[in-house]
Write a protein that holds these residues in place. Sequence first.
Motif, PDB file in Angstrom:
ATOM      1  N   ASP A  11       0.829  -1.205   0.000  1.00 39.80           N
ATOM      2  CA  ASP A  11       0.000   0.000   0.000  1.00 39.80           C
ATOM      3  C   ASP A  11       0.864   1.255   0.000  1.00 39.80           C
ATOM      4  OD1 ASP A  11      -2.578  -1.421   0.328  1.00 39.80           O
ATOM      5  OD2 ASP A  11      -1.736  -1.964   2.274  1.00 39.80           O
ATOM      6  N   PHE A  14      -1.933  -1.915   7.041  1.00 35.74           N
ATOM      7  CA  PHE A  14      -1.504  -1.721   5.667  1.00 35.74           C
ATOM      8  C   PHE A  14      -0.105  -2.293   5.494  1.00 35.74           C
ATOM      9  CE2 PHE A  14      -0.482   2.187   7.982  1.00 35.74           C
ATOM     10  CZ  PHE A  14       0.848   2.412   7.652  1.00 35.74           C
ATOM     11  N   MET A  33      -3.031   5.489   7.396  1.00 35.95           N
ATOM     12  CA  MET A  33      -4.168   4.574   7.423  1.00 35.95           C
ATOM     13  C   MET A  33      -5.443   5.301   7.022  1.00 35.95           C
ATOM     14  SD  MET A  33      -4.848   1.297   8.275  1.00 35.95           S
ATOM     15  CE  MET A  33      -5.714   1.271   6.717  1.00 35.95           C
ATOM     16  N   LEU A  88      -5.425   5.886   3.220  1.00 34.39           N
ATOM     17  CA  LEU A  88      -5.684   4.668   2.440  1.00 34.39           C
ATOM     18  C   LEU A  88      -7.149   4.258   2.528  1.00 34.39           C
ATOM     19  CD1 LEU A  88      -2.496   2.582   3.347  1.00 34.39           C
ATOM     20  CD2 LEU A  88      -2.962   3.783   1.198  1.00 34.39           C
TER      21      LEU A  88
END
Length: 349
Positions: free
Chosen positions: A161, A209, A329, A332
Amino acid sequence: MKFVDEASIRVTAGNGGHGCVSFRREKYIPKGGPDGGDGGDGGDVWLEGDSGLNTLADFRHARHFKAKNGQPGAGRQRTGKSADDVVVRVPLGSIVRAAETDELIGEVLEHGQRLLVARGGHGGRGNIHFKSSTNRTPRQSSPGTPGEERDLHLELKVLADVGLLGFPNAGKSTLISAVSAARPKVADYPFTTMHPNLGVVSLEPGRSFVIADIPGLIEGAAEGAGLGIQFLKHLQRTGLLLHLVEIAPVDGSEPADQVRALERELARFDAELAERERWLVLTKIDQLDDELAAEVSTEIIDALDWQAPWYAVSSVAHKGLDRLTGDVMNYLEERGREEAESGAVASED
């Protein structure tokens, strides 16, 4: 195990079995007619994603994968046995191309996903299929078709990610070891990272992630200097780049100059990658007192006219890491929601 991200293999599918020419011969049935069965199909060759693999090193030794041929047909309308498929396990993120034409065949991105790379031949038809009102005793059958054979080039792009980007000794390996369970080599000399490392950053149950660390880049990497340019492709799948730079480089260079130099190397390698969302992370702030670190950070940001988010962290002292990982986080998750919504709209249209 040595990290290998490219490999060449040959795959050969099985041939189909031949059809059978046979006639029924039983007592009291002098003219039983044709009863030749069909041949069996040859085996296919598949590539299957395996989340337990992270390198193509196994293909340094095993380069040829061949499926068995189908069995020929037999009398009494018996069909030959079809051959089993051959399944070759590959790491997630594998890209498959035809070696001769460089044509993209497909990608393997999920665990258990299968990609057909060589189709087995079909079994031939027995003489029972050639019977007609004018040809009651056919003596012809068809042969099985040959299976496909091709040379493939495999290329691995790790699935992450977030990607870490920076010059050697920028603190990438220390950061990934501080926020995840990954344990890359960390030392006070350049190029300690010789291959990409992956780590899972887990904030709480259900929120995590994957972060990737690649070997450090140096100026001139696009022309072949250093190590990192050959691994930049692993950042092409990431959704966010963290650009790490020392707040006070030991060689006395200016952090802003390092950032600009790396941006030029990115643009030379892949213009799209250079335009991807990139946050600046000033590392090793524990080497300065808090007041001086804040002052130097502001100077760097002003010199770059940096508009994207930026952070000042110390991986050794664990300063600023919670804010950094929390914001990553959130970014994402928001990006995932936007992609899901746009996908839903596209489906409705």
